[in-house]
Write a protein that holds these residues in place. Structure first.
Motif, PDB file in Angstrom:
ATOM      1  N   THR A 267       0.837  -1.181   0.000  1.00 56.12           N
ATOM      2  CA  THR A 267       0.000   0.000   0.000  1.00 56.12           C
ATOM      3  C   THR A 267       0.882   1.245   0.000  1.00 56.12           C
ATOM      4  O   THR A 267       2.052   1.201   0.382  1.00 56.12           O
ATOM      5  CB  THR A 267      -0.914   0.031   1.239  1.00 56.12           C
ATOM      6  OG1 THR A 267      -0.103   0.050   2.409  1.00 56.12           O
ATOM      7  CG2 THR A 267      -1.828  -1.180   1.264  1.00 56.12           C
ATOM      8  N   ASN A 269       0.518   4.516   1.724  1.00 58.01           N
ATOM      9  CA  ASN A 269      -0.248   5.290   2.704  1.00 58.01           C
ATOM     10  C   ASN A 269       0.584   6.424   3.281  1.00 58.01           C
ATOM     11  O   ASN A 269       1.814   6.355   3.295  1.00 58.01           O
ATOM     12  CB  ASN A 269      -0.695   4.380   3.865  1.00 58.01           C
ATOM     13  CG  ASN A 269      -1.708   3.347   3.424  1.00 58.01           C
ATOM     14  OD1 ASN A 269      -2.492   3.586   2.519  1.00 58.01           O
ATOM     15  ND2 ASN A 269      -1.690   2.187   4.070  1.00 58.01           N
ATOM     16  N   ASP A 285       3.819  -1.083   5.302  1.00 58.56           N
ATOM     17  CA  ASP A 285       2.959  -0.848   4.140  1.00 58.56           C
ATOM     18  C   ASP A 285       2.561  -2.143   3.433  1.00 58.56           C
ATOM     19  O   ASP A 285       2.553  -2.237   2.207  1.00 58.56           O
ATOM     20  CB  ASP A 285       3.627   0.114   3.146  1.00 58.56           C
ATOM     21  CG  ASP A 285       3.350   1.564   3.508  1.00 58.56           C
ATOM     22  OD1 ASP A 285       2.543   1.777   4.432  1.00 58.56           O
ATOM     23  OD2 ASP A 285       3.929   2.450   2.888  1.00 58.56           O
ATOM     24  N   GLU A 323       0.940   3.492  13.075  1.00 59.29           N
ATOM     25  CA  GLU A 323       1.232   4.448  12.014  1.00 59.29           C
ATOM     26  C   GLU A 323       2.605   5.053  12.249  1.00 59.29           C
ATOM     27  O   GLU A 323       2.986   5.325  13.387  1.00 59.29           O
ATOM     28  CB  GLU A 323       0.178   5.555  11.996  1.00 59.29           C
ATOM     29  CG  GLU A 323      -1.211   5.077  11.642  1.00 59.29           C
ATOM     30  CD  GLU A 323      -2.204   6.226  11.595  1.00 59.29           C
ATOM     31  OE1 GLU A 323      -1.819   7.356  11.986  1.00 59.29           O
ATOM     32  OE2 GLU A 323      -3.356   6.004  11.172  1.00 59.29           O
TER      33      GLU A 323
END
Length: 332
Positions: A267, A269, A285, A323
């Motif tokens: 991904t 992000n 990710d 995150e």
């Protein structure tokens, strides 16, 4: 003043043996044949573990400390002890049978039931083979077994059928490059396998594997193989133990899909997502993949000079999903 240990009642002598460390028990066993036999008869089975690399050092693991029995040919050094914070050393005379005979002497004298590590290193295939055969006969557990990148490749090939009979419980590590025509199939799997030249490890073996962690480098898997594996993983009840899979192969490319996705698979992000198990084996990710029973996996496939698939199966009990910013990722 000398102490006549053999005149002690059995209960008291048993307590003496219980309080001894490996060096002390070994020295007592060498005082006389009678005392050696009493120590074997009266000592209790311990949770100590033994490690052997096939050479002239044997290590006993006791609650985080290592007691190393080193071979010396100098009688003046016999029973000389050096103590350290985590590693202790004693120089001794090895028996005529060398490390193999000492291994079993320590096993029996110290009451050890578990082998912590058995490993083939340069020039040790014959010794490790002798030890492995007896361990099989005794049905003893071997927590970790390793094969180094040794020169005696054919000797290791000849040894491999013995591996199928051994009870390796925790980990198998192999750093040897086998011949192109080499074939081997695991009968049973430990919790973890780590193979740096896995060209002989077939897709059929991967589909049968019961490991918790699988790491395969220089494998011969292509996109289709990996897709077959992951499609099976998605089915309810398959691979119940698996938590971590890492496969490197030059045959992973961007020409065909894996789980209906063309590599590279990740991904993009902001902020990025990092997933790890107890802070280890992280994937940054990865793409979220859902199993039919609701279990969550995180998949990342990279292609290039080092094409690799990474797959982590999450468990709320130990998996951290967090995150991270671009700056933090650069520092990390």
């Amino acid at each position: 003043m000398p102490i006549a240990l053999l005149k002690f009642p059995n209960d008291l002598l048993r307590e003496v043996f219980r309080l001894c460390d490996p060096f002390e028990l070994y020295r007592l066993s060498k005082c006389s044949k009678q005392l050696s036999q009493r120590s074997i008869t009266l000592r209790e089975t311990k949770n100590w573990k033994i490690t052997y690399w096939g050479g002239n050092v044997i290590t006993i693991w006791v609650d985080g400390s290592n007691y190393n029995f080193n071979q010396t040919d100098n009688p003046e050094d016999y029973f000389q002890v050096t103590l350290g914070r985590y590693s202790n050393y004693m120089d001794i005379e090895f028996p005529n049978g060398g490390g193999v005979d000492l291994f079993f002497y320590l096993l029996d004298t110290l009451g050890i039931c578990i082998v912590k590590l058995l490993e083939i290193t340069f020039g040790t295939v014959a010794n490790v083979s002798k030890v492995a055969k007896v361990l099989v006969d005794r049905n003893m557990d071997i927590e970790r077994f390793g094969i180094g990148n040794v020169e005696e490749v054919q000797d290791v090939v000849n040894f491999m059928p013995m591996l199928s009979q051994m009870n390796i419980t925790k980990e198998f590590n192999c750093f040897l490059n086998f011949p192109p025509d080499f074939h081997f199939k695991f009968v049973k799997y430990p919790r973890k396998i780590n193979i740096t030249d896995a060209s002989w490890f077939t897709i059929d073996q991967l589909l049968d594997c019961t490991c918790v962690r699988i790491e395969l480098e220089n494998s011969s898997f292509n996109n289709h193989d990996l897709d077959v594996f992951l499609q099976k993983w998605k089915m309810t009840g398959t691979f119940p133990n698996l938590r971590r899979l890492r496969i490197q192969s030059d045959l992973i490319d961007n020409q065909s899909p894996i789980l209906e996705m063309i590599p590279p698979i990740q991904t993009v992000n902001n902020p990025m997502i990092r997933v790890s198990i107890n802070g280890h084996g992280e994937i940054v990710d990865g793409v979220r993949v859902i199993k039919d029973d609701g279990a969550v996996g995180w998949l990342k496939v990279e292609i290039g000079d080092w094409s690799e698939l990474n797959f982590l199966i999450a468990d709320p009990a130990d998996t951290v999903v967090e995150e991270i910013s671009d700056d933090e990722d650069d520092d990390w």
